[in-house]
Write a protein that holds these residues in place. Structure first.
Motif, mmCIF file in Angstrom:
data_model
loop_
_atom_site.group_PDB
_atom_site.id
_atom_site.type_symbol
_atom_site.label_atom_id
_atom_site.label_comp_id
_atom_site.label_asym_id
_atom_site.label_seq_id
_atom_site.Cartn_x
_atom_site.Cartn_y
_atom_site.Cartn_z
ATOM 1 N N LEU A 140 5.966 12.094 1.119
ATOM 2 C CA LEU A 140 6.253 10.704 0.752
ATOM 3 C C LEU A 140 5.356 10.238 -0.391
ATOM 4 O O LEU A 140 5.816 9.568 -1.324
ATOM 5 C CB LEU A 140 6.069 9.798 1.968
ATOM 6 N N CYS A 141 4.081 10.603 -0.343
ATOM 7 C CA CYS A 141 3.167 10.210 -1.419
ATOM 8 C C CYS A 141 3.599 10.807 -2.756
ATOM 9 O O CYS A 141 3.521 10.150 -3.806
ATOM 10 C CB CYS A 141 1.737 10.633 -1.082
ATOM 11 N N GLN B 76 6.560 8.784 -3.984
ATOM 12 C CA GLN B 76 6.111 7.488 -4.509
ATOM 13 C C GLN B 76 5.534 7.629 -5.915
ATOM 14 O O GLN B 76 5.855 6.826 -6.814
ATOM 15 C CB GLN B 76 5.075 6.891 -3.550
ATOM 16 N N THR C 49 5.491 -1.293 0.065
ATOM 17 C CA THR C 49 5.855 -0.399 1.167
ATOM 18 C C THR C 49 5.710 -1.171 2.479
ATOM 19 O O THR C 49 5.001 -2.184 2.543
ATOM 20 C CB THR C 49 4.939 0.845 1.257
ATOM 21 N N CYS C 50 6.366 -0.655 3.524
ATOM 22 C CA CYS C 50 6.125 -1.185 4.873
ATOM 23 C C CYS C 50 5.211 -0.225 5.625
ATOM 24 O O CYS C 50 5.365 0.009 6.820
ATOM 25 C CB CYS C 50 7.430 -1.433 5.629
ATOM 26 N N SER C 51 4.238 0.311 4.907
ATOM 27 C CA SER C 51 3.254 1.245 5.457
ATOM 28 C C SER C 51 1.904 0.554 5.600
ATOM 29 O O SER C 51 1.606 -0.422 4.893
ATOM 30 C CB SER C 51 3.102 2.457 4.537
ATOM 31 N N TYR D 49 5.208 -2.818 -6.681
ATOM 32 C CA TYR D 49 5.214 -1.666 -5.788
ATOM 33 C C TYR D 49 4.968 -2.172 -4.379
ATOM 34 O O TYR D 49 3.980 -2.883 -4.121
ATOM 35 C CB TYR D 49 4.124 -0.672 -6.209
ATOM 36 N N GLU E 82 -0.713 5.817 0.885
ATOM 37 C CA GLU E 82 0.568 5.382 0.344
ATOM 38 C C GLU E 82 0.454 4.062 -0.410
ATOM 39 O O GLU E 82 1.399 3.695 -1.125
ATOM 40 C CB GLU E 82 1.585 5.194 1.471
ATOM 41 N N ASN E 83 -0.643 3.367 -0.245
ATOM 42 C CA ASN E 83 -0.749 2.000 -0.739
ATOM 43 C C ASN E 83 -1.822 1.852 -1.814
ATOM 44 O O ASN E 83 -1.583 2.194 -2.966
ATOM 45 C CB ASN E 83 -0.975 1.061 0.450
ATOM 46 N N CYS F 66 8.566 5.322 2.523
ATOM 47 C CA CYS F 66 7.211 5.401 3.058
ATOM 48 C C CYS F 66 7.244 5.791 4.531
ATOM 49 O O CYS F 66 8.322 5.966 5.117
ATOM 50 C CB CYS F 66 6.480 4.063 2.871
ATOM 51 N N ASP G 103 10.506 -0.837 -3.789
ATOM 52 C CA ASP G 103 10.215 -0.832 -2.346
ATOM 53 C C ASP G 103 10.335 0.620 -1.924
ATOM 54 O O ASP G 103 11.399 1.096 -1.536
ATOM 55 C CB ASP G 103 11.215 -1.733 -1.618
ATOM 56 N N ALA G 104 9.232 1.331 -2.013
ATOM 57 C CA ALA G 104 9.256 2.799 -2.020
ATOM 58 C C ALA G 104 9.488 3.387 -0.629
ATOM 59 O O ALA G 104 9.080 2.805 0.385
ATOM 60 C CB ALA G 104 7.946 3.323 -2.585
#
Length: 445
Positions: free
Chosen positions: A356-357, A360, A381-383, A379, A388-389, A332, A329-330
């Motif tokens: 952040l990227c 990750q 994220t809450c992005s 993998y 980022e995804n 982000c 849970d990176a």
């Protein structure tokens, strides 16, 4: 207690709540402070849980609607408030939130906020506060443009990434989300907890999307939830609860939660399988203690180990035994949870995204060798930013020929593809009442 004394105490309590809300808003809006950190300091100073709930409600409403409230001040004041008037601006935002988003009784809201102006040393501006709040009461507050609260660079990226969904995302970012609960099925059933809540006049609904979840649409203080202190339930958004289903490790598996704080997802995995051999890492010792407190409240963790470490520094913590499953849970941008953390829009900087990227990518590359052949890495994220995804996953798959992605079903949101290749699933804020979240299930060949 005599009625007059009770009335005086209630008035003092009301003023104290408005002062606390204004001070939190001033710190967040004008001093770059963390909303979570400011509330952690301000709320314990209020003895009455109703006052604590009111402060929290005022602050969140004011931050979500700050663009509209700034528009009102710009229209109604002959000249803009200066830097020295920052505390006054924060108090006015708190007053507007009470009349607008919270729809509190106008007399009490106005009177307490005007008295709060005097309490924070703004006696000379109390009449101005009264006049502006009375105008808001008479005329209503202008509808704010939710995009105005977003930094221009972030708004532009949002519109590039989600041209057909950006307006819906912006609207969702200013709406309070429902309260999602996760039932600890080691202690009781979802139906039993739902009935217990109903006895306390708290209406909660179930959803087939999340088997352990209860959803409460009306605001309820966590302290009012029966069973919370005893570990019967936890507060966790539905999108975060779906992580356990996406990872779905085998019974008794050796599992790594690489960035585990505050521990909700690790606890969920242990609730599902108490025989799991879990290692939970976090780089911050205070946050690691938070994980331990979460496990203790839920009476979990008999087969779990906690360790302070940078997950990317594998040589410092890994014993060489591969994991059957890894949850990453990176770190982000948290752009999928703006409605729950509205200060994100104040604090996030454009340079943060590139950093952040890179973090990750570093975590994915470092952790992959610790996964057993045939094992699964989730993998998440809450992005909602694609760099980022799905773009992050696409780059990883290009670097690792031994990695393959396993598509997830419709519960996890829209399937992201490039050149007909799966690259994970994305939920956008507000879909099914959940936060924005990304999931990519990677299998090692």
């Amino acid at each position: 207690m005599k009625p007059a004394t009770a009335s005086t105490a209630a008035l003092a309590s009301g003023v104290a709540s408005r002062v606390a809300a204004a001070r939190v808003l001033d710190a967040v809006l004008h001093k770059g402070r963390s909303l979570k950190g400011e509330l952690a300091t301000a709320l314990p100073a209020l003895a009455d849980p109703r006052d604590r709930a009111l402060v929290e409600a005022i602050v969140f409403a004011a931050l979500r609607q700050r663009a509209g409230y700034d528009a009102a001040l710009a229209a109604w004041l002959p000249k803009p408030l200066g830097q020295r008037d920052a505390p006054l601006r924060a108090l006015l935002h708190a007053g507007f939130a009470q009349l607008d988003a919270l729809a509190l009784p106008a007399h009490a809201a106005v009177a307490s906020t005007v008295d709060a102006a005097r309490a924070i040393g703004r006696t000379h501006q109390a009449a101005l506060v009264n006049a502006l709040l009375r105008r808001a009461q008479r005329e209503g507050l202008p509808a704010g443009d939710p995009s105005a609260a977003w930094p221009p660079w972030l708004l532009a990226q949002l519109r590039r990434d989600w041209p057909g969904d950006a307006d819906a995302i912006l609207r969702a970012s200013v709406e309070p989300g429902p309260l999602w609960l996760r039932v600890n099925t080691q202690q009781g059933s979802v139906a039993a907890l739902q009935a217990q809540l109903a006895e306390s006049r708290i209406e909660a609904s179930t959803t087939p999307l999340c088997p352990q979840a209860l959803r409460i649409d009306a605001p309820v203080p966590v302290s009012a939830l029966p069973g919370f202190a005893d570990g019967a339930l936890s507060v966790q958004d539905g999108s975060a609860q779906l992580v356990a289903d996406a990872l779905s490790p085998s019974p008794g598996a050796r599992v790594l939660d690489a960035c585990a704080a505050p521990g909700g997802k690790a606890a969920h995995l242990l609730e599902r399988d108490p025989t799991m051999r879990l290692l939970a890492l976090d780089v911050d010792p205070a946050r690691l203690r938070q994980i331990g407190a979460t496990f203790a409240r839920l009476a979990l963790g008999a087969t779990a180990a906690l360790r302070q470490a940078d997950a990317a520094d594998v040589g410092a913590w890994w014993d060489g035994r591969p994991f059957d499953a890894i949850l990453l849970d990176a770190p982000c941008s948290a752009t999928g949870v703006v409605r729950r953390q509205p200060d994100i829009l104040l604090h996030r900087r454009e340079a943060d995204i590139g950093a952040l990227c890179r973090t990750q990518s570093r975590l994915l590359d470092a952790l992959w060798p610790t996964l057993a052949p045939g094992g699964t890495l989730l993998y998440a994220t809450c992005s909602i930013l694609r760099c980022e995804n799905d773009a992050q996953v696409a780059a990883f798959l290009a670097r690792r020929p031994d990695a393959a992605i396993e598509p997830l079903d419709a519960r996890f949101g829209r399937r992201m593809r490039q050149a007909d290749r799966e690259q994970g699933s994305q939920r956008l804020p507000g879909e099914d009442g959940m936060d924005g979240f990304f999931y990519a299930r990677l299998r090692k060949g």
